[in-house]
Scaffold this active site. Structure first.
Site, mmCIF file in Angstrom:
data_model
loop_
_atom_site.group_PDB
_atom_site.id
_atom_site.type_symbol
_atom_site.label_atom_id
_atom_site.label_comp_id
_atom_site.label_asym_id
_atom_site.label_seq_id
_atom_site.Cartn_x
_atom_site.Cartn_y
_atom_site.Cartn_z
ATOM 1 N N ARG A 132 -4.645 -7.176 -30.878
ATOM 2 C CA ARG A 132 -4.287 -8.084 -29.774
ATOM 3 C C ARG A 132 -5.263 -7.974 -28.604
ATOM 4 O O ARG A 132 -5.521 -8.963 -27.930
ATOM 5 C CB ARG A 132 -2.871 -7.790 -29.298
ATOM 6 C CG ARG A 132 -1.863 -8.319 -30.288
ATOM 7 C CD ARG A 132 -0.488 -8.312 -29.701
ATOM 8 N NE ARG A 132 0.378 -9.140 -30.513
ATOM 9 C CZ ARG A 132 1.662 -8.910 -30.703
ATOM 10 N NH1 ARG A 132 2.235 -7.875 -30.127
ATOM 11 N NH2 ARG A 132 2.381 -9.711 -31.443
ATOM 12 N N LYS B 89 15.971 -13.951 -45.033
ATOM 13 C CA LYS B 89 17.154 -14.790 -44.850
ATOM 14 C C LYS B 89 16.851 -16.264 -44.653
ATOM 15 O O LYS B 89 15.992 -16.620 -43.851
ATOM 16 C CB LYS B 89 17.924 -14.300 -43.626
ATOM 17 C CG LYS B 89 18.567 -12.960 -43.875
ATOM 18 C CD LYS B 89 19.423 -12.600 -42.704
ATOM 19 C CE LYS B 89 20.278 -11.388 -43.016
ATOM 20 N NZ LYS B 89 21.021 -10.947 -41.860
ATOM 21 N N GLY C 44 5.499 -11.816 -37.912
ATOM 22 C CA GLY C 44 5.260 -10.373 -37.860
ATOM 23 C C GLY C 44 4.993 -9.716 -39.198
ATOM 24 O O GLY C 44 3.960 -9.055 -39.394
ATOM 25 N N GLY D 247 7.176 -14.660 -33.019
ATOM 26 C CA GLY D 247 8.211 -15.634 -32.659
ATOM 27 C C GLY D 247 7.644 -16.979 -32.231
ATOM 28 O O GLY D 247 8.190 -18.034 -32.584
HETATM 29 P P1 AMP Z 1 11.675 -12.077 -42.502
HETATM 30 O O1 AMP Z 1 11.648 -11.281 -41.247
HETATM 31 O O2 AMP Z 1 12.837 -12.980 -42.638
HETATM 32 O O3 AMP Z 1 10.348 -12.762 -42.787
HETATM 33 O O4 AMP Z 1 11.918 -11.025 -43.677
HETATM 34 C C1 AMP Z 1 11.029 -10.008 -43.983
HETATM 35 C C2 AMP Z 1 11.735 -9.001 -44.801
HETATM 36 O O5 AMP Z 1 12.234 -9.602 -45.967
HETATM 37 C C3 AMP Z 1 10.850 -7.859 -45.261
HETATM 38 O O6 AMP Z 1 11.242 -6.694 -44.607
HETATM 39 C C4 AMP Z 1 11.095 -7.795 -46.759
HETATM 40 O O7 AMP Z 1 11.306 -6.464 -47.216
HETATM 41 C C5 AMP Z 1 12.373 -8.583 -46.932
HETATM 42 N N1 AMP Z 1 12.508 -9.150 -48.272
HETATM 43 C C6 AMP Z 1 11.649 -9.973 -48.895
HETATM 44 N N2 AMP Z 1 12.087 -10.237 -50.141
HETATM 45 C C7 AMP Z 1 13.237 -9.568 -50.318
HETATM 46 C C8 AMP Z 1 14.158 -9.424 -51.394
HETATM 47 N N3 AMP Z 1 13.953 -10.058 -52.548
HETATM 48 N N4 AMP Z 1 15.252 -8.644 -51.193
HETATM 49 C C9 AMP Z 1 15.452 -8.025 -50.033
HETATM 50 N N5 AMP Z 1 14.623 -8.118 -48.967
HETATM 51 C C10 AMP Z 1 13.522 -8.873 -49.109
#
Ligand code: AMP
Length: 395
Positions: free
Chosen positions: A38, A199, A352, A375
């Site tokens: 950064r 999610k 991130g 974000g």
């Molecule tokens: P996000 O912040 O929504 O982009 O999610 C990132 C997180 O999703 C990371 O820490 C990954 O470990 C988790 N992740 C990705 N694929 C899976 C999965 N199939 N099951 C559980 N966690 C996951």
């Protein structure tokens, strides 16, 4: 998007230029900077101002202090920045007040002064007007270069540009917006979005907005399981958001109507636990047994993704394809990073975890643009207007 004035559009010679940068760098327990990406990202703006003989006042936040906290002082950043620009950066122990004004008065043309962590004052995050006016009074020109905080209505990024004019974009902010526009507003087609992460709920806005803009979309990560369940298949013990199954069904319908090709993984690396010690298997997407979780996309999905992006002119990527933090489940994400890096398309990525995965995969230099804002980048992908960009001067 409304065009905003850039640093190039204003005269800065001999003027006190107040620059909001994002020096929110990761630090270890001893107060050492772990990653200075950064700081380096702000160098084009700082070096331009030095060459233009401005008097440069830098301000930033670091971490989330509750009041004054010596562990979150920006002093180590002043030292690192001094090394990077090859000249001593002055530092002052606060960001407002008498001592700060005196230091600012002493600044000579081409000199750089870094103020102490803005968040030592709660007025920064509360969006306090008096605090913002105190900051604004330090400069004659305001330069906004902290893309990573442009989605927050904090005093130094959102209010200062209301009180201090001209208020213009720095080169990092300009670059972030330019790449985003090239990829999303006037893109070369086909455009492919690759989305992953944990999610659907946190990515819903992005999926809905991107469906209107892209030609193909691949949804990996744990998000895929909510869609697979929505199609009536079992996903074992994989992460699913049951309450979002109707929304996922709706998204599949919208994609059809908009003629966006929506792809899901066709195989998964599964395990019984989220651990590097768990036994693993690779199975087709509709064959995840009870008691097993899908934790990465499998090799056939990687080949499918390769095929999907083979004719892409533009690729946008956010979100890991699996639990890339663990060796057993990192391959899908790393292969995706490498594939994108090798593509001749315009490639942009951000968020991130995505940023982190790209660094771990060692391909950060081969992707056209990796956003510095988590974000803020996600909000752009959602189609939102960044409030701190809005308040800058129109061109
Ligand atoms: P996000 O912040 O929504 O982009 O999610 C990132 C997180 O999703 C990371 O820490 C990954 O470990 C988790 N992740 C990705 N694929 C899976 C999965 N199939 N099951 C559980 N966690 C996951």
């Amino acid at each position: 998007m409304v065009r905003k004035k850039s640093l190039r559009d204003v005269d800065v010679k001999g003027k006190r230029v107040l620059v909001r940068v994002d020096f929110n760098v990761p630090m270890d327990d001893q107060g050492n900077i772990v990653d200075d990406t950064r700081i380096r990202a702000s160098l084009p703006t700082i070096e331009y101002l030095m060459d233009a003989r401005a008097k440069i006042i830098l301000m930033s936040h670091l971490g989330r202090p509750k009041g004054m906290d010596p562990k979150l002082s920006l002093l180590p950043v002043a030292k690192r920045l001094s090394r990077l620009i090859g000249t001593q950066v002055k530092f002052v122990n606060d960001c407002v007040g008498k001592e700060v004004r005196e230091e600012v008065e002493k600044l000579k043309e081409g000199e750089v002064l870094l103020l102490e962590n803005l968040r030592f004052h709660e007025g920064e995050t509360n969006g306090d007007e008096t605090f913002a006016k105190d900051l604004a009074s330090l400069g004659e020109v305001f330069v906004s270069d902290a893309f990573g905080t442009c989605h927050r209505k904090h005093a130094s990024v959102y209010l200062v540009p209301k009180f201090l004019k001209p208020a213009v974009m720095g080169f990092l902010l300009e670059k972030e917006i330019n790449y985003f526009e090239r990829a999303m507003i006037n893109p070369q087609r086909p455009v492919v979005a690759i989305l992953g992460g944990a999610k659907v709920s946190t990515k819903l806005g992005i999926i809905k907005n991107l469906l209107k803009r892209v030609d193909k979309m691949f949804i990996g990560g744990a998000m895929a399981f909510t869609f697979i369940k929505a199609m009536g298949y079992s996903v074992g013990s994989s992460l699913v958001e049951d309450d979002l199954i109707p929304v996922a069904t709706d998204i599949l319908e919208v994609a059809k109507k908009l003629e966006v090709k929506l792809y899901l993984p066709v195989d998964f690396v599964i395990g019984q636990e989220i651990s590097d010690n768990t036994p693993t298997k690779v199975v087709p997407w509709q064959e995840i047994p009870e008691g097993w979780k899908g934790l990465d996309i499998g090799p056939v999905s990687v080949s499918l993704l390769k095929e999907i992006i083979s004719d892409a002119q533009t690729i946008v990527w956010n979100g890991p394809m699996g639990v890339f933090e663990l060796d057993r489940f990192k391959s899908g994400t790393f292969e995706t990073a490498k594939m994108i890096a090798q593509s001749p398309a315009l490639t942009i990525a951000g968020g991130g975890d995505t940023d982190h995965a790209i660094h771990l995969a060692g391909v950060d230099n081969a992707i056209d643009f990796v956003s510095t804002g988590g974000g803020a980048f996600l909000e752009l992908l959602e189609g939102k207007v960044l409030p701190c960009l809005e308040v800058l001067d129109d061109n």
